[in-house]
Design a protein around this motif. Structure first.
Motif, mmCIF file in Angstrom:
data_model
loop_
_atom_site.group_PDB
_atom_site.id
_atom_site.type_symbol
_atom_site.label_atom_id
_atom_site.label_comp_id
_atom_site.label_asym_id
_atom_site.label_seq_id
_atom_site.Cartn_x
_atom_site.Cartn_y
_atom_site.Cartn_z
ATOM 1 N N CYS A 176 -50.842 -26.741 -31.757
ATOM 2 C CA CYS A 176 -50.385 -28.123 -31.880
ATOM 3 C C CYS A 176 -49.988 -28.647 -30.506
ATOM 4 N N GLU A 180 -45.909 -32.635 -31.015
ATOM 5 C CA GLU A 180 -45.775 -32.159 -32.397
ATOM 6 C C GLU A 180 -44.806 -30.989 -32.483
ATOM 7 N N THR A 184 -41.488 -30.926 -34.813
ATOM 8 C CA THR A 184 -41.420 -30.102 -36.028
ATOM 9 C C THR A 184 -40.590 -28.838 -35.880
#
Length: 382
Positions: A176, A180, A184
């Protein structure tokens, strides 16, 4: 008298008074300050205005561009991957990113990138903002160039390249993007209002940065082969690029993070508290200890001042900044004055974010004033 909103415990009232005074004098336009003491947010203050015309108040959820304080989040992302065994600090970058081995870089290790000793403190010219905004181009250009000094022998602050280098490692090992991953794996789990770039939904609450009237121009007559010169010319982002749509949509892990003091303190307190914050263990104590493995200790080839670099962060010492004690303390600051200080001895995290840029290499005079008052309140001022 200017009203400062938010909360502070009695011992930190001098910090509130300092913020009020700087707002009243006009030195400060809008700002937020947070101090987390072992999981308790003893200071959560904000005040002033979010615009230069002083028509929009700085609110609890106002966020601002962080310039290089962004690197504290990017380095934390790398440490999370180190903790999970996905990244090895002593493995060559090329193990994860084969193209990086070009032009004698096959032995540059992950720790060299995180300690600003890789020799890649800027991009070779010509290199434009269009190139910087294009992630594949910016990464490929770094992979193809030779280091500017022998890696591991000295630091040269990776002013705008570190985000690209770490971001590419994150993408290669985790799949990712850095944006991101921070969202996250760090911001979401820690309930921290920080991000790389800025989601368009958050644009209405972003306070534009206001450059200092004393913003220095690029000095004339510099040695074109010096690391200072090459780094300045090879780092194209300037004040005029900030707070534009392209800037906010980009992933520039060295410079275009957004957040406020509370968000920074919530995210980085995981280091001050030896790997655990908000009920979440993000790092093992052993990984946190790695931050203090000294990578360079001397005059930085770009900054021109003594800096003691660990893994991802500068380390406190007798030659750091006013108001900061020695000990197991790491930190980094952004252009204009924003800062995060992680004090593992006292389990304290101090963060400051503002919209009027000050001057100074490691924080502004305002930064130093607030930091000094925090440590006076803690009874730990040098």
């Amino acid at each position: 008298m200017v009203t400062v909103e938010g909360t502070s415990t009695a011992r930190f009232e001098p910090v509130r008074a300092a913020l009020a005074a700087h707002l009243e004098s006009g030195e400060e336009l809008g700002a937020s300050i947070a101090v987390d003491v072992d999981g308790v947010m003893e200071v959560d203050l904000w005040g002033g205005h979010a615009d230069a015309a002083r028509t929009v108040p700085w609110r609890r959820d106002t966020v601002v561009g962080l310039w290089s304080t962004t690197k504290t989040l990017t380095s934390l992302a790398a440490l999370v991957l180190v903790d999970r065994g996905a990244l090895d600090l002593h493995r060559p970058v090329a193990h994860y990113w084969p193209e990086f081995a070009a032009r004698g870089k096959q032995d540059i290790e992950v720790r060299h990138v995180l300690g600003h000793t890789s020799g890649l403190s800027g991009w070779e010219q010509p290199f434009t903002m269009d190139d910087l905004y294009d992630r594949p181009t910016a990464s490929a250009r770094l992979a193809a160039q030779a280091p500017w000094w022998e890696p591991g022998t000295a630091s040269g602050y990776h002013m705008q390249t570190q985000g690209q280098l770490v971001g590419e490692l994150v993408r290669r090992v985790d799949g990712c993007t850095l944006t991101e991953f921070v969202e996250t794996e760090i911001a979401g789990p820690l309930a921290a209002d920080v991000q790389i770039g800025a989601r368009e939904a958050d644009w209405p609450r972003i306070s534009a940065l206001v450059p200092s009237s004393q913003t220095p121009a690029v000095p004339e007559g510099l040695d074109p082969e010096a690391v200072l010169t090459r780094t300045m010319l090879g780092s194209p982002a300037r004040d005029e690029h900030v707070d534009t749509p392209r800037w906010r949509r980009a992933e520039l892990g060295a410079v275009n993070g957004h957040g406020n003091a509370r968000g920074l303190a919530r995210a980085l307190s995981v280091i001050s508290r030896h790997g655990e914050a908000n009920g979440l263990r993000l790092l093992s104590p052993e990984t946190v200890d790695r931050i203090f493995d000294v990578q360079a200790d001397g005059t930085d080839l770009f900054l021109g001042i003594p800096v003691r670099w660990g893994i991802g962060y500068a380390l406190a010492g007798p030659r750091t900044i006013p108001g900061m004690p020695t000990g197991t303390v790491c930190f980094w600051a952004g252009w204009g004055g924003s800062i995060v200080v992680m004090d593992l001895d006292r389990r304290v995290t101090f963060a400051y974010a503002m919209n009027r840029l000050g001057t100074g290499i490691l924080g502004s005079e305002r930064t130093h004033d607030y930091l000094g008052r925090v440590y006076e309140a803690l009874g730990a001022a040098d």
